[in-house]
Motif scaffolding. Structure first.
Motif, PDB file in Angstrom:
ATOM      1  N   HIS A 211       0.800  -1.222   0.000  1.00  0.00           N
ATOM      2  CA  HIS A 211       0.000   0.000   0.000  1.00  0.00           C
ATOM      3  C   HIS A 211       0.836   1.276   0.000  1.00  0.00           C
ATOM      4  O   HIS A 211       0.483   2.239  -0.683  1.00  0.00           O
ATOM      5  CB  HIS A 211      -0.929   0.017   1.217  1.00  0.00           C
ATOM      6  CG  HIS A 211      -1.835  -1.167   1.300  1.00  0.00           C
ATOM      7  ND1 HIS A 211      -2.823  -1.421   0.367  1.00  0.00           N
ATOM      8  CD2 HIS A 211      -1.897  -2.181   2.202  1.00  0.00           C
ATOM      9  CE1 HIS A 211      -3.466  -2.540   0.701  1.00  0.00           C
ATOM     10  NE2 HIS A 211      -2.915  -3.010   1.803  1.00  0.00           N
ATOM     11  N   LEU A 212       1.903   1.310   0.776  1.00  0.00           N
ATOM     12  CA  LEU A 212       2.717   2.519   0.907  1.00  0.00           C
ATOM     13  C   LEU A 212       3.937   2.389   0.002  1.00  0.00           C
ATOM     14  O   LEU A 212       4.965   1.834   0.382  1.00  0.00           O
ATOM     15  CB  LEU A 212       3.128   2.719   2.364  1.00  0.00           C
ATOM     16  CG  LEU A 212       1.961   3.000   3.321  1.00  0.00           C
ATOM     17  CD1 LEU A 212       2.372   2.777   4.765  1.00  0.00           C
ATOM     18  CD2 LEU A 212       1.427   4.409   3.130  1.00  0.00           C
ATOM     19  N   LEU A 213       3.803   2.922  -1.185  1.00  0.00           N
ATOM     20  CA  LEU A 213       4.799   2.680  -2.227  1.00  0.00           C
ATOM     21  C   LEU A 213       5.671   3.908  -2.471  1.00  0.00           C
ATOM     22  O   LEU A 213       5.223   5.045  -2.357  1.00  0.00           O
ATOM     23  CB  LEU A 213       4.095   2.290  -3.529  1.00  0.00           C
ATOM     24  CG  LEU A 213       3.115   1.106  -3.435  1.00  0.00           C
ATOM     25  CD1 LEU A 213       2.508   0.815  -4.793  1.00  0.00           C
ATOM     26  CD2 LEU A 213       3.806  -0.123  -2.869  1.00  0.00           C
ATOM     27  N   THR A 214       6.930   3.642  -2.810  1.00  0.00           N
ATOM     28  CA  THR A 214       7.883   4.695  -3.147  1.00  0.00           C
ATOM     29  C   THR A 214       7.976   4.835  -4.658  1.00  0.00           C
ATOM     30  O   THR A 214       8.098   3.834  -5.374  1.00  0.00           O
ATOM     31  CB  THR A 214       9.283   4.366  -2.593  1.00  0.00           C
ATOM     32  OG1 THR A 214       9.207   4.212  -1.177  1.00  0.00           O
ATOM     33  CG2 THR A 214      10.276   5.465  -2.941  1.00  0.00           C
ATOM     34  N   GLU A 215       7.913   6.063  -5.131  1.00  0.00           N
ATOM     35  CA  GLU A 215       8.200   6.358  -6.531  1.00  0.00           C
ATOM     36  C   GLU A 215       9.587   6.991  -6.549  1.00  0.00           C
ATOM     37  O   GLU A 215       9.743   8.157  -6.193  1.00  0.00           O
ATOM     38  CB  GLU A 215       7.163   7.312  -7.115  1.00  0.00           C
ATOM     39  CG  GLU A 215       5.774   6.721  -7.223  1.00  0.00           C
ATOM     40  CD  GLU A 215       5.700   5.579  -8.222  1.00  0.00           C
ATOM     41  OE1 GLU A 215       6.532   5.550  -9.167  1.00  0.00           O
ATOM     42  OE2 GLU A 215       4.821   4.716  -8.064  1.00  0.00           O
ATOM     43  N   PRO A 216      10.630   6.205  -6.905  1.00  0.00           N
ATOM     44  CA  PRO A 216      12.015   6.680  -6.765  1.00  0.00           C
ATOM     45  C   PRO A 216      12.236   8.043  -7.419  1.00  0.00           C
ATOM     46  O   PRO A 216      11.840   8.284  -8.560  1.00  0.00           O
ATOM     47  CB  PRO A 216      12.826   5.584  -7.477  1.00  0.00           C
ATOM     48  CG  PRO A 216      11.971   4.353  -7.341  1.00  0.00           C
ATOM     49  CD  PRO A 216      10.561   4.847  -7.467  1.00  0.00           C
ATOM     50  N   VAL A 218      10.816  10.751  -6.802  1.00  0.00           N
ATOM     51  CA  VAL A 218       9.645  11.618  -6.913  1.00  0.00           C
ATOM     52  C   VAL A 218       8.955  11.784  -5.557  1.00  0.00           C
ATOM     53  O   VAL A 218       8.857  12.877  -5.011  1.00  0.00           O
ATOM     54  CB  VAL A 218       8.639  11.071  -7.942  1.00  0.00           C
ATOM     55  CG1 VAL A 218       7.447  12.031  -8.062  1.00  0.00           C
ATOM     56  CG2 VAL A 218       9.301  10.878  -9.298  1.00  0.00           C
ATOM     57  N   GLY A 219       8.460  10.676  -5.015  1.00  0.00           N
ATOM     58  CA  GLY A 219       7.716  10.772  -3.773  1.00  0.00           C
ATOM     59  C   GLY A 219       7.102   9.445  -3.377  1.00  0.00           C
ATOM     60  O   GLY A 219       7.699   8.387  -3.597  1.00  0.00           O
ATOM     61  N   TYR A 220       5.871   9.498  -2.854  1.00  0.00           N
ATOM     62  CA  TYR A 220       5.199   8.312  -2.342  1.00  0.00           C
ATOM     63  C   TYR A 220       3.744   8.312  -2.787  1.00  0.00           C
ATOM     64  O   TYR A 220       3.174   9.357  -3.106  1.00  0.00           O
ATOM     65  CB  TYR A 220       5.258   8.277  -0.806  1.00  0.00           C
ATOM     66  CG  TYR A 220       6.652   8.251  -0.253  1.00  0.00           C
ATOM     67  CD1 TYR A 220       7.324   7.053  -0.053  1.00  0.00           C
ATOM     68  CD2 TYR A 220       7.305   9.446   0.053  1.00  0.00           C
ATOM     69  CE1 TYR A 220       8.617   7.038   0.446  1.00  0.00           C
ATOM     70  CE2 TYR A 220       8.605   9.435   0.548  1.00  0.00           C
ATOM     71  CZ  TYR A 220       9.249   8.234   0.749  1.00  0.00           C
ATOM     72  OH  TYR A 220      10.527   8.200   1.234  1.00  0.00           O
ATOM     73  N   ARG A 221       3.126   7.117  -2.768  1.00  0.00           N
ATOM     74  CA  ARG A 221       1.696   7.038  -3.051  1.00  0.00           C
ATOM     75  C   ARG A 221       1.090   5.914  -2.215  1.00  0.00           C
ATOM     76  O   ARG A 221       1.779   4.970  -1.824  1.00  0.00           O
ATOM     77  CB  ARG A 221       1.421   6.800  -4.541  1.00  0.00           C
ATOM     78  CG  ARG A 221       1.947   5.503  -5.109  1.00  0.00           C
ATOM     79  CD  ARG A 221       1.731   5.467  -6.623  1.00  0.00           C
ATOM     80  NE  ARG A 221       2.424   4.351  -7.239  1.00  0.00           N
ATOM     81  CZ  ARG A 221       1.874   3.162  -7.463  1.00  0.00           C
ATOM     82  NH1 ARG A 221       0.618   2.927  -7.107  1.00  0.00           N
ATOM     83  NH2 ARG A 221       2.565   2.191  -8.026  1.00  0.00           N
ATOM     84  N   PHE A 222      -0.203   6.063  -1.953  1.00  0.00           N
ATOM     85  CA  PHE A 222      -0.967   5.024  -1.260  1.00  0.00           C
ATOM     86  C   PHE A 222      -1.746   4.257  -2.300  1.00  0.00           C
ATOM     87  O   PHE A 222      -2.585   4.823  -3.002  1.00  0.00           O
ATOM     88  CB  PHE A 222      -1.907   5.638  -0.227  1.00  0.00           C
ATOM     89  CG  PHE A 222      -2.687   4.603   0.542  1.00  0.00           C
ATOM     90  CD1 PHE A 222      -2.147   4.012   1.695  1.00  0.00           C
ATOM     91  CD2 PHE A 222      -3.941   4.205   0.119  1.00  0.00           C
ATOM     92  CE1 PHE A 222      -2.852   3.040   2.390  1.00  0.00           C
ATOM     93  CE2 PHE A 222      -4.662   3.240   0.817  1.00  0.00           C
ATOM     94  CZ  PHE A 222      -4.120   2.659   1.950  1.00  0.00           C
ATOM     95  N   GLU A 223      -1.489   2.979  -2.409  1.00  0.00           N
ATOM     96  CA  GLU A 223      -2.178   2.127  -3.385  1.00  0.00           C
ATOM     97  C   GLU A 223      -3.259   1.328  -2.662  1.00  0.00           C
ATOM     98  O   GLU A 223      -2.969   0.477  -1.815  1.00  0.00           O
ATOM     99  CB  GLU A 223      -1.184   1.162  -4.045  1.00  0.00           C
ATOM    100  CG  GLU A 223      -1.775   0.372  -5.189  1.00  0.00           C
ATOM    101  CD  GLU A 223      -2.195   1.259  -6.353  1.00  0.00           C
ATOM    102  OE1 GLU A 223      -3.219   0.944  -6.989  1.00  0.00           O
ATOM    103  OE2 GLU A 223      -1.525   2.281  -6.617  1.00  0.00           O
ATOM    104  N   PRO A 224      -4.544   1.590  -2.945  1.00  0.00           N
ATOM    105  CA  PRO A 224      -5.627   0.849  -2.285  1.00  0.00           C
ATOM    106  C   PRO A 224      -5.574  -0.647  -2.596  1.00  0.00           C
ATOM    107  O   PRO A 224      -4.998  -1.070  -3.580  1.00  0.00           O
ATOM    108  CB  PRO A 224      -6.892   1.486  -2.844  1.00  0.00           C
ATOM    109  CG  PRO A 224      -6.453   2.835  -3.362  1.00  0.00           C
ATOM    110  CD  PRO A 224      -5.035   2.625  -3.831  1.00  0.00           C
TER     111      PRO A 224
END
Length: 224
Positions: A211-216, A218-224
């Motif tokens: 769910h708590l993913l890193t976009e190298p 760039v930043g982060y996103r929450f994946e449902p």
């Protein structure tokens, strides 16, 4: 009045804060001993705590750790120590913010306001559920495999921003600005600490998060 626990042994600084903070809506209860802080916290029931690291009886980090075990109130650290190692260490044991001495009163007040905003109830009654995880944003409640998971106010802040942008990448500087404030846009170490803590608490496999993913880069996103 917002109840503020001040754990600080510098009598001059205590005097300044006890004089200044009430004019900005804070009721201050001060102690110069870390060993006395928990007793005061239990009786005074503060809304926020400010803790110096250089106390005469115990290390301020132990006070932060003990306060965090007792309550989920925001905890701000005051310290003359200004290395990244010291800041990350304080965040790791549960501090929500780190203010380096000497500091301006306007800065301290702004950080107190930001910390208190992060504990304000959310305005969206959204409940996220999987087989193992339930996140109720309105109730500010997380359960993993049926057991309650404790999140600090800043952990909540990071999670809430990522969930609000569900599925979309939130740039590091945007996340830092929204959770900590504009003066923190370059403090990437803060994010690494808190995202790692959230993964340990929420993910089944923190090393390979779902769910708590890193976009190298760039930043982060929450994946449902």
């Amino acid at each position: 009045m917002t109840r503020l626990l001040l754990v600080e042994d510098d009598a001059a600084l205590v005097g300044i804060l006890e004089l200044t903070l009430p004019a900005h809506g804070f009721e201050v209860h001060a102690t110069g001993l870390g060993g006395h802080a928990l007793h005061v916290a239990r009786t005074f029931q503060p809304d926020v705590a400010v803790v110096d690291l250089g106390l005469p009886d115990v290390d301020g980090l132990e006070v932060v750790r003990a306060l965090r075990a007792l309550s989920d109130i925001p905890v701000l650290v005051l310290s003359a120590r200004d290395t990244q190692h010291d800041k990350v260490g304080a965040l790791d044991v549960g501090a929500d913010d780190y203010v380096t001495k000497p500091f301006g009163m306007d800065e301290l007040l702004a950080r107190l306001r930001a910390a208190l905003r992060r504990v304000a109830p959310g305005d969206r009654a959204i409940v996220f559920r999987t087989d193992h995880l339930t996140i109720d944003r309105a109730a500010r409640r997380v359960e993993r495999d049926g057991a309650r998971v404790h999140l600090t106010p800043t952990e909540w802040g990071v999670l809430e921003v990522l969930m609000r942008h569900g599925g979309r990448v939130v740039a590091r500087h945007d996340l830092l600005r929204e959770v900590w404030g504009p003066q923190y846009v370059d403090e990437a170490a803060y994010l690494r600490v808190y995202v790692a803590q959230l993964r340990r608490k929420l993910e089944e496999r923190p090393a390979t998060p779902r769910h708590l993913l890193t976009e190298p880069g760039v930043g982060y996103r929450f994946e449902p």
